[in-house]
Scaffold this active site. Sequence first.
Site, PDB file in Angstrom:
ATOM      1  N   ARG A  12     -50.503 -20.872  72.134  1.00 21.60           N
ATOM      2  CA  ARG A  12     -49.215 -20.166  72.317  1.00 21.60           C
ATOM      3  C   ARG A  12     -49.193 -19.270  73.554  1.00 21.60           C
ATOM      4  NH1 ARG A  12     -48.803 -15.302  67.792  1.00 21.60           N
ATOM      5  NH2 ARG A  12     -50.723 -14.227  68.366  1.00 21.60           N
ATOM      6  N   HIS A  59     -45.253 -21.610  63.538  1.00 22.03           N
ATOM      7  CA  HIS A  59     -45.056 -20.287  62.923  1.00 22.03           C
ATOM      8  C   HIS A  59     -43.570 -19.875  63.052  1.00 22.03           C
ATOM      9  CE1 HIS A  59     -45.637 -15.956  62.363  1.00 22.03           C
ATOM     10  NE2 HIS A  59     -46.916 -16.070  62.223  1.00 22.03           N
ATOM     11  N   GLU A  89     -43.767 -21.056  57.656  1.00 26.97           N
ATOM     12  CA  GLU A  89     -44.671 -21.673  58.617  1.00 26.97           C
ATOM     13  C   GLU A  89     -45.248 -22.989  58.102  1.00 26.97           C
ATOM     14  OE1 GLU A  89     -47.444 -18.512  59.680  1.00 26.97           O
ATOM     15  OE2 GLU A  89     -45.843 -17.072  59.239  1.00 26.97           O
TER      16      GLU A  89
HETATM   17  O1  TA6 Z   1     -48.337 -15.872  59.674  1.00 25.41           O
HETATM   18  C1  TA6 Z   1     -48.435 -14.546  59.235  1.00 25.41           C
HETATM   19  C2  TA6 Z   1     -49.399 -13.799  60.156  1.00 25.41           C
HETATM   20  O2  TA6 Z   1     -50.682 -14.363  60.111  1.00 25.41           O
HETATM   21  C3  TA6 Z   1     -49.385 -12.328  59.756  1.00 25.41           C
HETATM   22  O3  TA6 Z   1     -50.611 -11.952  59.151  1.00 25.41           O
HETATM   23  C4  TA6 Z   1     -49.113 -11.600  61.071  1.00 25.41           C
HETATM   24  O4  TA6 Z   1     -50.325 -11.350  61.757  1.00 25.41           O
HETATM   25  C5  TA6 Z   1     -48.250 -12.652  61.777  1.00 25.41           C
HETATM   26  O5  TA6 Z   1     -48.939 -13.864  61.516  1.00 25.41           O
HETATM   27  C6  TA6 Z   1     -47.970 -12.410  63.226  1.00 25.41           C
HETATM   28  O6  TA6 Z   1     -49.132 -12.538  63.988  1.00 25.41           O
HETATM   29  P1  TA6 Z   1     -49.005 -12.204  65.570  1.00 25.41           P
HETATM   30  O7  TA6 Z   1     -50.376 -12.437  66.124  1.00 25.41           O
HETATM   31  O8  TA6 Z   1     -47.987 -13.155  66.136  1.00 25.41           O
HETATM   32  O9  TA6 Z   1     -48.531 -10.782  65.652  1.00 25.41           O
END
Ligand code: TA6
Length: 302
Positions: free
Chosen positions: A101, A170, A274
């Site tokens: 990403r 995501h 997700e």
């Molecule tokens: O998918 C949920 C998650 O793993 C949360 O625990 C939170 O960390 C979110 O992803 C966002 O992660 P990021 O690294 O994009 O801030």
Amino acid sequence: MQTLDSLKQRFGSSDDRIRFEAGEGGLTRVVLKTPRSEGHVYLHGAHVTHFAKAGEKPVLFMSKQSLFKPDKAIRGGVPICFPWFGPRAGHPESPMHGFARTSEWDVESASAEGDRTTLVLSLRSSPETLKLWPHEFAARYTVTVADTLTMALEVANTGQGELNFEEALHTYFTVSNAKDITIEGLAGVDYIDKTDSLAVKTQGGKPMKIAEETDRIYLPTTSANTVRDPGLRRRIVNTKQNSDTTVIWNPWSAKAKAMADFGDDEWLNMVCIETCNVNKHAVTLAAGRSHTMTATVSTQPL
Ligand code: TA6
């Protein structure tokens, strides 16, 4: 890196259905149009940031405070998590959710036919990725904008040994108020509750509601999920193929305040559903094999 001019020449379309432009932060954005919808994809992270059908509110949530910098993930839309999900076990120095990403993806092809416009992007192992993750791979991401949005992530093992990886689309969905929506498709499924010391619980029979910080890995589940949004009088349906796990996330107010690239109150207008293969459902590929995970997003009136 492919320059904007070379991309316009090679892949742009004269009917403006495929447009390459400098987007936020000067990052290259591809605008994909059809007679009834539009989508936007940044080459940075192969990041889908917009999808809307004509006359409808955008389906994907984007934070107004998102950064658009080469070393930062865009906040909102559909971040691609690969080749690991979340923090990388045993490697505290590795970037959250992998390097896909925050990598610049290459354009492989772009086409517009009838009511569909498609963009194919690719990312291959390189000296930079091999330093982080010593495995050879070739990833191809196909984004199809039509009356629906379809995203297909293909990963091929181009090395000699076995390849084991996690992956997630995501996806941040826009909702009128996270406290008013329900999410269907998870009844009776076990989940790991990341807000409760990774306790394993089972989702009840009623449609799920969001009433607090929510960070759950449902496994296994191949089901579609439907967000019923009374405020927007619409349903968002996320169907998936070759994905055995689903994550549901809403940071709620305290976590939202702690995120620099996310507005304090933006948690009210989003939910992440997700499409993924994570935890004990990570993907293992023998040399020469490939795997494609697909998510399709559609909307219907409530
Ligand atoms: O998918 C949920 C998650 O793993 C949360 O625990 C939170 O960390 C979110 O992803 C966002 O992660 P990021 O690294 O994009 O801030």
